[in-house]
Scaffold this motif. Structure first.
Motif, PDB file in Angstrom:
ATOM      1  N   ALA A   1       0.863  -1.169   0.000  1.00 56.06           N
ATOM      2  CA  ALA A   1       0.000   0.000   0.000  1.00 56.06           C
ATOM      3  C   ALA A   1       0.904   1.224   0.000  1.00 56.06           C
ATOM      4  O   ALA A   1       1.542   1.522   1.014  1.00 56.06           O
ATOM      5  N   ASP A   2       1.017   1.862  -1.145  1.00 55.43           N
ATOM      6  CA  ASP A   2       1.890   3.004  -1.329  1.00 55.43           C
ATOM      7  C   ASP A   2       3.329   2.602  -1.015  1.00 55.43           C
ATOM      8  O   ASP A   2       3.870   1.729  -1.685  1.00 55.43           O
ATOM      9  N   LYS A   3       3.921   3.155   0.030  1.00 54.48           N
ATOM     10  CA  LYS A   3       5.326   2.857   0.337  1.00 54.48           C
ATOM     11  C   LYS A   3       5.492   1.832   1.450  1.00 54.48           C
ATOM     12  O   LYS A   3       6.586   1.649   1.975  1.00 54.48           O
ATOM     13  N   PHE A   4       4.419   1.146   1.807  1.00 54.61           N
ATOM     14  CA  PHE A   4       4.503   0.143   2.871  1.00 54.61           C
ATOM     15  C   PHE A   4       4.079  -1.223   2.363  1.00 54.61           C
ATOM     16  O   PHE A   4       3.182  -1.340   1.529  1.00 54.61           O
ATOM     17  N   VAL A   5       4.725  -2.250   2.893  1.00 52.97           N
ATOM     18  CA  VAL A   5       4.343  -3.635   2.618  1.00 52.97           C
ATOM     19  C   VAL A   5       3.948  -4.264   3.940  1.00 52.97           C
ATOM     20  O   VAL A   5       4.719  -4.222   4.910  1.00 52.97           O
ATOM     21  N   PHE A   6       2.748  -4.810   3.977  1.00 51.47           N
ATOM     22  CA  PHE A   6       2.216  -5.467   5.160  1.00 51.47           C
ATOM     23  C   PHE A   6       2.230  -6.972   4.900  1.00 51.47           C
ATOM     24  O   PHE A   6       1.468  -7.462   4.059  1.00 51.47           O
ATOM     25  N   VAL A   7       3.124  -7.686   5.595  1.00 52.53           N
ATOM     26  CA  VAL A   7       3.254  -9.137   5.413  1.00 52.53           C
ATOM     27  C   VAL A   7       2.394  -9.832   6.460  1.00 52.53           C
ATOM     28  O   VAL A   7       2.554  -9.605   7.663  1.00 52.53           O
ATOM     29  N   SER A   8       1.495 -10.680   5.982  1.00 50.96           N
ATOM     30  CA  SER A   8       0.639 -11.443   6.889  1.00 50.96           C
ATOM     31  C   SER A   8       1.478 -12.331   7.787  1.00 50.96           C
ATOM     32  O   SER A   8       2.618 -12.684   7.452  1.00 50.96           O
ATOM     33  N   GLY A   9       0.906 -12.723   8.918  1.00 52.16           N
ATOM     34  CA  GLY A   9       1.593 -13.626   9.826  1.00 52.16           C
ATOM     35  C   GLY A   9       2.061 -14.873   9.099  1.00 52.16           C
ATOM     36  O   GLY A   9       1.283 -15.513   8.392  1.00 52.16           O
ATOM     37  N   GLN A  10       3.337 -15.176   9.271  1.00 50.77           N
ATOM     38  CA  GLN A  10       3.923 -16.330   8.597  1.00 50.77           C
ATOM     39  C   GLN A  10       4.157 -17.466   9.576  1.00 50.77           C
ATOM     40  O   GLN A  10       4.889 -17.323  10.557  1.00 50.77           O
ATOM     41  N   LEU A  11       3.511 -18.578   9.288  1.00 47.74           N
ATOM     42  CA  LEU A  11       3.756 -19.797  10.050  1.00 47.74           C
ATOM     43  C   LEU A  11       5.068 -20.404   9.573  1.00 47.74           C
ATOM     44  O   LEU A  11       5.542 -20.098   8.476  1.00 47.74           O
ATOM     45  N   PRO A  12       5.640 -21.303  10.353  1.00 47.57           N
ATOM     46  CA  PRO A  12       6.934 -21.900   9.993  1.00 47.57           C
ATOM     47  C   PRO A  12       6.805 -23.058   9.003  1.00 47.57           C
ATOM     48  O   PRO A  12       7.392 -24.129   9.175  1.00 47.57           O
ATOM     49  N   ILE A  13       6.019 -22.849   7.962  1.00 45.00           N
ATOM     50  CA  ILE A  13       5.795 -23.893   6.962  1.00 45.00           C
ATOM     51  C   ILE A  13       6.802 -23.756   5.838  1.00 45.00           C
ATOM     52  O   ILE A  13       6.967 -22.677   5.261  1.00 45.00           O
ATOM     53  N   ASP A  14       7.465 -24.851   5.528  1.00 43.52           N
ATOM     54  CA  ASP A  14       8.388 -24.900   4.405  1.00 43.52           C
ATOM     55  C   ASP A  14       7.543 -25.022   3.144  1.00 43.52           C
ATOM     56  O   ASP A  14       6.810 -26.004   2.989  1.00 43.52           O
ATOM     57  N   PRO A  15       7.614 -24.047   2.223  1.00 42.25           N
ATOM     58  CA  PRO A  15       6.762 -24.106   1.042  1.00 42.25           C
ATOM     59  C   PRO A  15       7.057 -25.296   0.133  1.00 42.25           C
ATOM     60  O   PRO A  15       6.191 -25.729  -0.625  1.00 42.25           O
ATOM     61  N   ALA A  16       8.251 -25.858   0.230  1.00 40.90           N
ATOM     62  CA  ALA A  16       8.616 -27.009  -0.606  1.00 40.90           C
ATOM     63  C   ALA A  16       7.927 -28.294  -0.149  1.00 40.90           C
ATOM     64  O   ALA A  16       7.637 -29.174  -0.964  1.00 40.90           O
ATOM     65  N   THR A  17       7.649 -28.386   1.163  1.00 41.25           N
ATOM     66  CA  THR A  17       7.068 -29.624   1.693  1.00 41.25           C
ATOM     67  C   THR A  17       5.648 -29.451   2.208  1.00 41.25           C
ATOM     68  O   THR A  17       4.924 -30.430   2.360  1.00 41.25           O
ATOM     69  N   GLY A  18       5.286 -28.206   2.543  1.00 50.19           N
ATOM     70  CA  GLY A  18       3.981 -27.962   3.142  1.00 50.19           C
ATOM     71  C   GLY A  18       3.922 -28.345   4.608  1.00 50.19           C
ATOM     72  O   GLY A  18       2.860 -28.331   5.223  1.00 50.19           O
ATOM     73  N   GLU A  19       5.072 -28.667   5.182  1.00 49.37           N
ATOM     74  CA  GLU A  19       5.163 -29.096   6.584  1.00 49.37           C
ATOM     75  C   GLU A  19       5.960 -28.074   7.392  1.00 49.37           C
ATOM     76  O   GLU A  19       6.696 -27.261   6.839  1.00 49.37           O
ATOM     77  N   PHE A  20       5.833 -28.174   8.720  1.00 50.62           N
ATOM     78  CA  PHE A  20       6.668 -27.343   9.578  1.00 50.62           C
ATOM     79  C   PHE A  20       8.130 -27.661   9.314  1.00 50.62           C
ATOM     80  O   PHE A  20       8.497 -28.812   9.064  1.00 50.62           O
TER      81      PHE A  20
END
Length: 126
Positions: free
Chosen positions: A23-42
């Motif tokens: 939003a304009d000059k700011f990026v708001f990153v949603s809460g990130q869980l510790p999920i590895d995107p390659a495996t879908g697991e913690f």
């Protein structure tokens, strides 16, 4: 200006939200869980590995907009157990070595999917 940010280098949103919004000059990153995107697991069962993965997910989301962790101005850390603050903080410090962002950290009743940590961030995009 509002722009949805998304990358396959971080877990896809699991609900009606975006990985991040610019939003304009700011990026708001949603809460990130510790999920590895390659495996879908913690990424692991301990707070250190889970913190590392949550922050790596944030780093990868920022990278899709050409930003780095140096752009982060505020984080919020949600912990399943506040006793994990010390080990979480040790890993956190490796991602923010100078000009650290403002931060809040809380123990919460539960973190989604039974995670030990969830981290959100706000970054400034010059």
């Amino acid at each position: 200006m509002k722009k949805v940010l998304a990358t396959t280098n971080a877990p896809a949103a699991i609900g009606p939200y975006s990985q991040a919004i610019r939003a304009d000059k700011f990026v708001f990153v949603s809460g990130q869980l510790p999920i590895d995107p390659a495996t879908g697991e913690f990424a692991g069962d301990d707070i250190a590995s889970q913190t590392r993965q949550s922050l790596t997910n944030i780093k990868n989301i920022l990278a899709c907009e050409g930003l780095t962790m140096d752009n982060v101005v505020k984080t919020t850390v949600l912990l399943k157990n506040i006793a994990d603050f010390g080990p979480m903080n040790e890993v956190y410090a490796t991602f923010f070595e100078t000009d650290c962002p403002a931060r809040a950290a809380y123990e919460v009743a539960a973190v989604p999917k039974g995670a030990l940590v969830e981290i959100e961030a706000i970054a400034f995009a010059e």
